[in-house]
Design an enzyme around this catalytic site. Sequence first.
Site, PDB file in Angstrom:
ATOM      1  CG  HIS A  43      10.516 -49.126  30.095  1.00  0.00           C
ATOM      2  ND1 HIS A  43      10.105 -49.470  28.835  1.00  0.00           N
ATOM      3  CD2 HIS A  43      11.516 -49.989  30.412  1.00  0.00           C
ATOM      4  CE1 HIS A  43      10.803 -50.503  28.406  1.00  0.00           C
ATOM      5  NE2 HIS A  43      11.672 -50.840  29.339  1.00  0.00           N
ATOM      6  CG  HIS A  85      15.825 -51.121  23.892  1.00  0.00           C
ATOM      7  ND1 HIS A  85      15.487 -51.986  22.861  1.00  0.00           N
ATOM      8  CD2 HIS A  85      15.433 -51.724  25.041  1.00  0.00           C
ATOM      9  CE1 HIS A  85      14.915 -53.069  23.376  1.00  0.00           C
ATOM     10  NE2 HIS A  85      14.866 -52.939  24.689  1.00  0.00           N
TER      11      HIS A  85
END
Length: 229
Positions: A43, A85
Amino acid sequence: MASRKTAFVWHRIGLLLLTLCCAALTVSAINPYAAEGPLIIAHRGASGYAPENTMAAFELAERLGADFIELDVRMSKDGELVVIHDKSVDRTTNKTGFVHDYTLRELQKMDAGSYFHADYAEETIVSLEEVMDRFYGRIGLLIEIKDPPLYPGIEKKLAAVVLRYKLLQAITGIGRSGSFQGIEGIEGRADIFIQSFDFKSTRRIHALLPDIPVAVLIHADRHLLDYLI
Protein backbone atom coordinates in the site's frame (compact mmCIF):
# COMPACT_ATOMS: atom_id res chain seq x y z
CA MET A 1 -36.62 -53.80 -4.38
CA ALA A 2 -34.74 -52.09 -1.54
CA SER A 3 -31.39 -52.56 -3.28
CA ARG A 4 -32.78 -51.07 -6.50
CA LYS A 5 -34.08 -48.05 -4.58
CA THR A 6 -30.72 -47.63 -2.83
CA ALA A 7 -28.91 -47.77 -6.18
CA PHE A 8 -31.28 -45.14 -7.58
CA VAL A 9 -30.60 -42.83 -4.63
CA TRP A 10 -26.83 -43.21 -4.97
CA HIS A 11 -27.14 -42.62 -8.72
CA ARG A 12 -28.94 -39.32 -8.08
CA ILE A 13 -26.37 -38.34 -5.45
CA GLY A 14 -23.57 -39.12 -7.89
CA LEU A 15 -25.15 -36.97 -10.59
CA LEU A 16 -25.57 -34.13 -8.10
CA LEU A 17 -21.92 -34.32 -7.04
CA LEU A 18 -20.79 -34.47 -10.66
CA THR A 19 -22.89 -31.38 -11.46
CA LEU A 20 -21.42 -29.48 -8.51
CA CYS A 21 -17.87 -30.43 -9.51
CA CYS A 22 -18.47 -29.31 -13.10
CA ALA A 23 -19.92 -26.03 -11.85
CA ALA A 24 -16.90 -25.43 -9.64
CA LEU A 25 -14.50 -26.19 -12.48
CA THR A 26 -16.44 -23.89 -14.81
CA VAL A 27 -16.36 -20.98 -12.34
CA SER A 28 -12.63 -21.53 -11.82
CA ALA A 29 -12.00 -21.67 -15.56
CA ILE A 30 -13.89 -18.48 -16.40
CA ASN A 31 -12.52 -16.45 -13.47
CA PRO A 32 -10.20 -14.08 -15.39
CA TYR A 33 -8.07 -13.08 -12.44
CA ALA A 34 -7.60 -16.27 -10.47
CA ALA A 35 -4.32 -16.22 -8.59
CA GLU A 36 -2.41 -18.94 -6.83
CA GLY A 37 -2.77 -17.95 -3.19
CA PRO A 38 -3.25 -14.46 -1.77
CA LEU A 39 -1.68 -11.44 -3.43
CA ILE A 40 0.71 -9.23 -1.52
CA ILE A 41 -0.06 -5.59 -2.39
CA ALA A 42 2.24 -2.93 -0.97
CA HIS A 43 0.00 0.00 0.00
CA ARG A 44 1.64 3.20 -1.32
CA GLY A 45 4.72 1.01 -1.66
CA ALA A 46 6.44 -0.33 1.46
CA SER A 47 5.04 2.70 3.29
CA GLY A 48 5.73 1.29 6.74
CA TYR A 49 9.46 1.36 6.03
CA ALA A 50 9.90 4.26 3.57
CA PRO A 51 8.02 7.47 2.71
CA GLU A 52 4.76 6.59 0.94
CA ASN A 53 4.35 6.85 -2.82
CA THR A 54 8.06 7.44 -3.42
CA MET A 55 10.58 5.50 -5.47
CA ALA A 56 12.22 4.36 -2.23
CA ALA A 57 8.94 2.81 -1.06
CA PHE A 58 8.28 1.14 -4.41
CA GLU A 59 11.81 -0.24 -4.74
CA LEU A 60 11.68 -1.63 -1.22
CA ALA A 61 8.30 -3.26 -1.90
CA GLU A 62 9.78 -5.00 -4.92
CA ARG A 63 12.80 -6.21 -2.93
CA LEU A 64 10.51 -7.52 -0.19
CA GLY A 65 8.68 -9.64 -2.73
CA ALA A 66 5.34 -7.83 -3.12
CA ASP A 67 3.16 -8.91 -6.05
CA PHE A 68 1.77 -5.42 -6.65
CA ILE A 69 2.50 -1.89 -5.56
CA GLU A 70 -0.48 0.36 -4.91
CA LEU A 71 -0.10 4.04 -5.79
CA ASP A 72 -2.29 7.14 -5.95
CA VAL A 73 -2.50 9.50 -8.91
CA ARG A 74 -3.54 13.12 -9.17
CA MET A 75 -2.96 15.78 -11.81
CA SER A 76 -0.59 18.72 -11.66
CA LYS A 77 -1.27 22.30 -12.73
CA ASP A 78 0.18 21.55 -16.17
CA GLY A 79 -1.87 18.38 -16.63
CA GLU A 80 0.70 15.74 -15.71
CA LEU A 81 -0.12 12.64 -13.67
CA VAL A 82 1.71 12.67 -10.34
CA VAL A 83 1.91 10.09 -7.58
CA ILE A 84 0.67 11.44 -4.24
CA HIS A 85 -2.15 10.49 -1.89
CA ASP A 86 -3.39 13.79 -0.43
CA LYS A 87 -4.95 16.62 -2.39
CA SER A 88 -2.42 18.94 -0.75
CA VAL A 89 1.34 18.58 -0.36
CA ASP A 90 1.29 19.69 3.30
CA ARG A 91 1.57 16.32 5.06
CA THR A 92 4.26 14.62 3.00
CA THR A 93 6.49 17.43 1.69
CA ASN A 94 8.30 20.56 2.86
CA LYS A 95 5.79 22.81 1.05
CA THR A 96 2.12 23.70 1.42
CA GLY A 97 -0.78 24.05 -0.99
CA PHE A 98 -2.83 21.93 -3.36
CA VAL A 99 -1.25 19.54 -5.84
CA HIS A 100 -3.15 21.10 -8.75
CA ASP A 101 -1.63 24.51 -7.98
CA TYR A 102 1.90 23.28 -8.80
CA THR A 103 3.46 22.20 -12.08
CA LEU A 104 5.15 18.84 -12.37
CA ARG A 105 8.59 20.47 -12.30
CA GLU A 106 7.70 22.33 -9.09
CA LEU A 107 6.36 19.18 -7.46
CA GLN A 108 9.49 17.23 -8.41
CA LYS A 109 11.64 19.77 -6.56
CA MET A 110 9.86 19.19 -3.24
CA ASP A 111 11.33 17.13 -0.41
CA ALA A 112 8.90 14.22 -0.07
CA GLY A 113 10.95 12.11 2.33
CA SER A 114 12.20 14.09 5.31
CA TYR A 115 8.81 13.99 7.03
CA PHE A 116 9.37 10.22 7.33
CA HIS A 117 13.07 10.24 8.17
CA ALA A 118 16.09 12.43 7.42
CA ASP A 119 17.66 9.56 5.47
CA TYR A 120 15.01 10.08 2.78
CA ALA A 121 15.54 13.79 2.21
CA GLU A 122 16.38 13.18 -1.45
CA GLU A 123 13.01 11.57 -2.22
CA THR A 124 10.67 13.66 -4.34
CA ILE A 125 7.16 13.53 -5.73
CA VAL A 126 7.33 11.43 -8.89
CA SER A 127 5.26 11.32 -12.06
CA LEU A 128 3.29 8.24 -13.03
CA GLU A 129 5.48 7.83 -16.09
CA GLU A 130 8.59 7.68 -13.89
CA VAL A 131 7.00 4.81 -11.96
CA MET A 132 5.92 3.07 -15.17
CA ASP A 133 9.41 3.43 -16.63
CA ARG A 134 10.97 1.81 -13.59
CA PHE A 135 8.44 -0.86 -12.65
CA TYR A 136 6.08 -1.75 -15.49
CA GLY A 137 6.55 -5.41 -16.36
CA ARG A 138 8.59 -6.04 -13.20
CA ILE A 139 5.83 -5.84 -10.59
CA GLY A 140 2.07 -5.40 -10.71
CA LEU A 141 0.65 -1.88 -10.46
CA LEU A 142 -2.57 -1.04 -8.64
CA ILE A 143 -3.37 2.55 -9.56
CA GLU A 144 -5.95 4.56 -7.62
CA ILE A 145 -7.47 7.68 -9.17
CA LYS A 146 -7.85 10.22 -6.36
CA ASP A 147 -10.68 12.80 -6.31
CA PRO A 148 -11.28 12.75 -10.10
CA PRO A 149 -13.78 15.68 -10.03
CA LEU A 150 -10.81 17.90 -9.12
CA TYR A 151 -8.97 16.84 -12.27
CA PRO A 152 -11.20 16.89 -15.37
CA GLY A 153 -9.82 14.55 -18.02
CA ILE A 154 -7.66 12.52 -15.64
CA GLU A 155 -9.11 9.25 -16.96
CA LYS A 156 -8.10 10.06 -20.54
CA LYS A 157 -4.60 10.98 -19.37
CA LEU A 158 -4.28 7.74 -17.44
CA ALA A 159 -5.65 5.64 -20.28
CA ALA A 160 -3.15 7.21 -22.70
CA VAL A 161 -0.23 6.35 -20.40
CA VAL A 162 -1.39 2.77 -19.84
CA LEU A 163 -1.99 2.17 -23.55
CA ARG A 164 1.44 3.54 -24.39
CA TYR A 165 3.15 1.07 -22.07
CA LYS A 166 0.91 -1.78 -23.20
CA LEU A 167 1.98 -1.05 -26.77
CA LEU A 168 5.62 -0.92 -25.70
CA GLN A 169 5.19 -4.30 -24.02
CA ALA A 170 3.65 -5.78 -27.16
CA ILE A 171 6.53 -4.49 -29.29
CA THR A 172 9.47 -5.25 -27.02
CA GLY A 173 8.13 -8.12 -24.92
CA ILE A 174 8.95 -6.29 -21.69
CA GLY A 175 7.63 -8.12 -18.66
CA ARG A 176 7.07 -11.41 -20.51
CA SER A 177 10.02 -13.11 -18.91
CA GLY A 178 11.67 -13.09 -15.51
CA SER A 179 10.11 -13.56 -12.10
CA PHE A 180 7.01 -11.38 -12.47
CA GLN A 181 4.00 -13.50 -13.35
CA GLY A 182 1.06 -11.14 -12.85
CA ILE A 183 -2.43 -12.61 -12.66
CA GLU A 184 -3.81 -14.82 -15.40
CA GLY A 185 -6.34 -12.81 -17.40
CA ILE A 186 -8.57 -13.30 -20.41
CA GLU A 187 -5.92 -12.02 -22.79
CA GLY A 188 -2.71 -12.72 -20.92
CA ARG A 189 -1.55 -11.57 -17.52
CA ALA A 190 -3.19 -8.77 -15.59
CA ASP A 191 -0.32 -6.50 -14.59
CA ILE A 192 -2.32 -3.31 -14.01
CA PHE A 193 -5.45 -2.70 -11.96
CA ILE A 194 -7.22 0.66 -11.66
CA GLN A 195 -9.49 1.65 -8.79
CA SER A 196 -11.34 4.67 -7.42
CA PHE A 197 -13.99 5.64 -4.89
CA ASP A 198 -15.70 7.60 -7.67
CA PHE A 199 -18.27 5.49 -9.54
CA LYS A 200 -18.41 7.78 -12.58
CA SER A 201 -14.64 7.77 -12.88
CA THR A 202 -14.47 3.97 -12.82
CA ARG A 203 -17.11 3.80 -15.54
CA ARG A 204 -15.13 6.24 -17.67
CA ILE A 205 -11.84 4.40 -17.24
CA HIS A 206 -13.52 1.08 -17.99
CA ALA A 207 -14.94 2.51 -21.22
CA LEU A 208 -11.47 3.74 -22.19
CA LEU A 209 -9.62 0.57 -21.08
CA PRO A 210 -12.13 -2.31 -21.31
CA ASP A 211 -9.39 -4.95 -21.00
CA ILE A 212 -7.96 -3.54 -17.76
CA PRO A 213 -9.50 -4.76 -14.47
CA VAL A 214 -11.28 -1.90 -12.67
CA ALA A 215 -12.35 -1.87 -9.02
CA VAL A 216 -14.93 0.35 -7.33
CA LEU A 217 -13.95 1.23 -3.78
CA ILE A 218 -16.68 1.80 -1.22
CA HIS A 219 -16.73 3.42 2.19
CA ALA A 220 -19.54 3.20 4.74
CA ASP A 221 -19.50 6.98 5.24
CA ARG A 222 -19.76 7.72 1.54
CA HIS A 223 -21.76 4.92 -0.08
CA LEU A 224 -25.08 3.43 0.98
CA LEU A 225 -25.29 -0.31 0.38
CA ASP A 226 -28.86 -0.09 -0.90
CA TYR A 227 -27.60 2.35 -3.57
CA LEU A 228 -24.96 -0.15 -4.66
CA ILE A 229 -27.50 -2.95 -4.85
